[in-house]
Write an enzyme that holds these catalytic residues in place. Structure first.
Site, PDB file in Angstrom:
ATOM      1  N   THR A 117       0.809  -1.222   0.000  1.00 39.92           N
ATOM      2  CA  THR A 117       0.000   0.000   0.000  1.00 39.92           C
ATOM      3  C   THR A 117       0.840   1.268   0.000  1.00 39.92           C
ATOM      4  O   THR A 117       1.792   1.408   0.765  1.00 39.92           O
ATOM      5  CB  THR A 117      -0.907   0.007   1.241  1.00 39.92           C
TER       6      THR A 117
ATOM      7  N   TYR B 180      12.073  -2.824 -12.046  1.00 42.07           N
ATOM      8  CA  TYR B 180      11.645  -3.546 -13.243  1.00 42.07           C
ATOM      9  C   TYR B 180      12.637  -3.337 -14.389  1.00 42.07           C
ATOM     10  O   TYR B 180      12.989  -4.275 -15.103  1.00 42.07           O
ATOM     11  CB  TYR B 180      10.260  -3.079 -13.706  1.00 42.07           C
TER      12      TYR B 180
ATOM     13  N   HIS C 122       8.634   9.825  -4.496  1.00 41.52           N
ATOM     14  CA  HIS C 122       8.459   9.214  -3.195  1.00 41.52           C
ATOM     15  C   HIS C 122       8.478  10.255  -2.087  1.00 41.52           C
ATOM     16  O   HIS C 122       9.160  11.270  -2.171  1.00 41.52           O
ATOM     17  CB  HIS C 122       9.565   8.190  -2.938  1.00 41.52           C
TER      18      HIS C 122
ATOM     19  N   GLU D 170      17.872   6.750  -4.096  1.00 40.88           N
ATOM     20  CA  GLU D 170      17.346   7.992  -4.651  1.00 40.88           C
ATOM     21  C   GLU D 170      17.664   9.128  -3.685  1.00 40.88           C
ATOM     22  O   GLU D 170      18.090   8.895  -2.551  1.00 40.88           O
ATOM     23  CB  GLU D 170      15.845   7.881  -4.895  1.00 40.88           C
TER      24      GLU D 170
END
Length: 293
Positions: A101, A163, A249, A211
């Protein structure tokens, strides 16, 4: 071998009867994950039909574990219910809880993170794609068909870069790939994954994706210098991010010189980590390492 998740893992899905839970349960089943149950309070006793399998629903994590021997839960519940769902999983002492989530309030994450510290439950996430050990098991939303089993380990804050890296290095393959999430407070960290990969005899080298924001990558660099003997290649997302602006984020915000991509790159390189300027360059650095091993 793999870290945290393997072919023996027995997985339950909290929120399996919801649209997202149902969709991704089918994807995980199709990838070969051993899904042994779902959890939705008040819906115990139902069976949800998927292609090639019906999966029983239980009222609680404890009930599901007792009936199935589950040792992994994947949490697909709305943000406002995530705290209670994760607390329930921790109180049941399930070994691994993967919290997919996004948008979970930081105060809620802080609460269940603190509870997990005194429990046997390993948290991954929240706001993460989960983890995959290709050819063995997939707990989360990582596409299962973009790579194969191999000897590279991957730990990443970014889902999409996870990915991409898996796809670019698909000819070598991965032992496990762990998406740890990009929120300000997360369970499993870069360091936790690096320690596990270092101890895994079937992982030869590790890609670490970070990051901007915070100091997790700098702390990981210190850990690598002191404890990791395997080759590590790194990438830090956010070189062009303007100072003071949150990028993607919730944890990716730069204040002054703290948390910049340049500072993280410098710390990692000082620890002997080769750092790519782009994801593709990072993949190429790993390709050279694997070719020469």
């Amino acid at each position: 071998m793999a870290i945290f998740l393997n072919s023996e893992s027995k997985v339950i899905v909290q929120g399996m009867t919801g649209s997202e839970g149902r969709k991704h349960t089918q994807r995980m089943l199709s990838a070969g994950t051993q899904i042994v149950g779902g959890v939705t309070p008040g819906k115990g006793g139902q069976v949800v039909e998927f292609a090639r399998a019906g999966v029983a629903v239980f009222n609680s994590v404890g009930e599901a574990m007792a009936a199935t021997g589950a040792n992994v839960t994947v949490v697909f519940v709305p943000a406002k219910f995530t705290l209670s769902a994760v607390v329930e999983a921790i109180e049941a002492s399930i070994p691994l809880a993967v919290v997919i989530t996004e948008g979970v309030p930081v105060k809620d994450t802080a609460e269940f993170f603190a509870l997990s510290q005194a429990s046997p439950t390993r948290l991954i996430g929240p706001n993460c794609p989960g983890l995959i050990s290709p050819g063995q098991s997939n707990a989360g939303i990582i596409p299962p068909d973009i790579t194969k089993a191999g000897r590279i380990g991957l730990v990443s804050k970014s889902g999409t870069l996870t990915y991409q890296m898996m796809y670019e290095l698909r000819d070598f393959g991965f032992s496990s790939a762990v998406g740890i999430g990009g929120d300000p407070i997360i369970g499993t960290t870069h360091i936790d994954a690096l320690q596990a990969f270092e101890q895994d005899p079937e992982t030869d080298a590790v890609v670490m994706i970070g990051e901007i924001g915070g100091d997790a990558e700098e702390r990981a660099a210190e850990y690598i210098a002191a404890h990791v003997t395997k080759p590590v290649v790194g990438y830090v997302a956010g070189f062009t991010a303007p100072e003071g602006k949150t990028m993607g984020h919730a944890g990716a915000i730069v204040s002054g010189s703290s948390g910049t991509a340049a500072a993280k790159k410098e710390a990692l390189e000082a620890a002997g980590v080769k750092v790519g300027k782009t994801p593709s360059e990072t993949a190429e650095l790993m390709r050279k390492i694997m070719t020469n091993l």
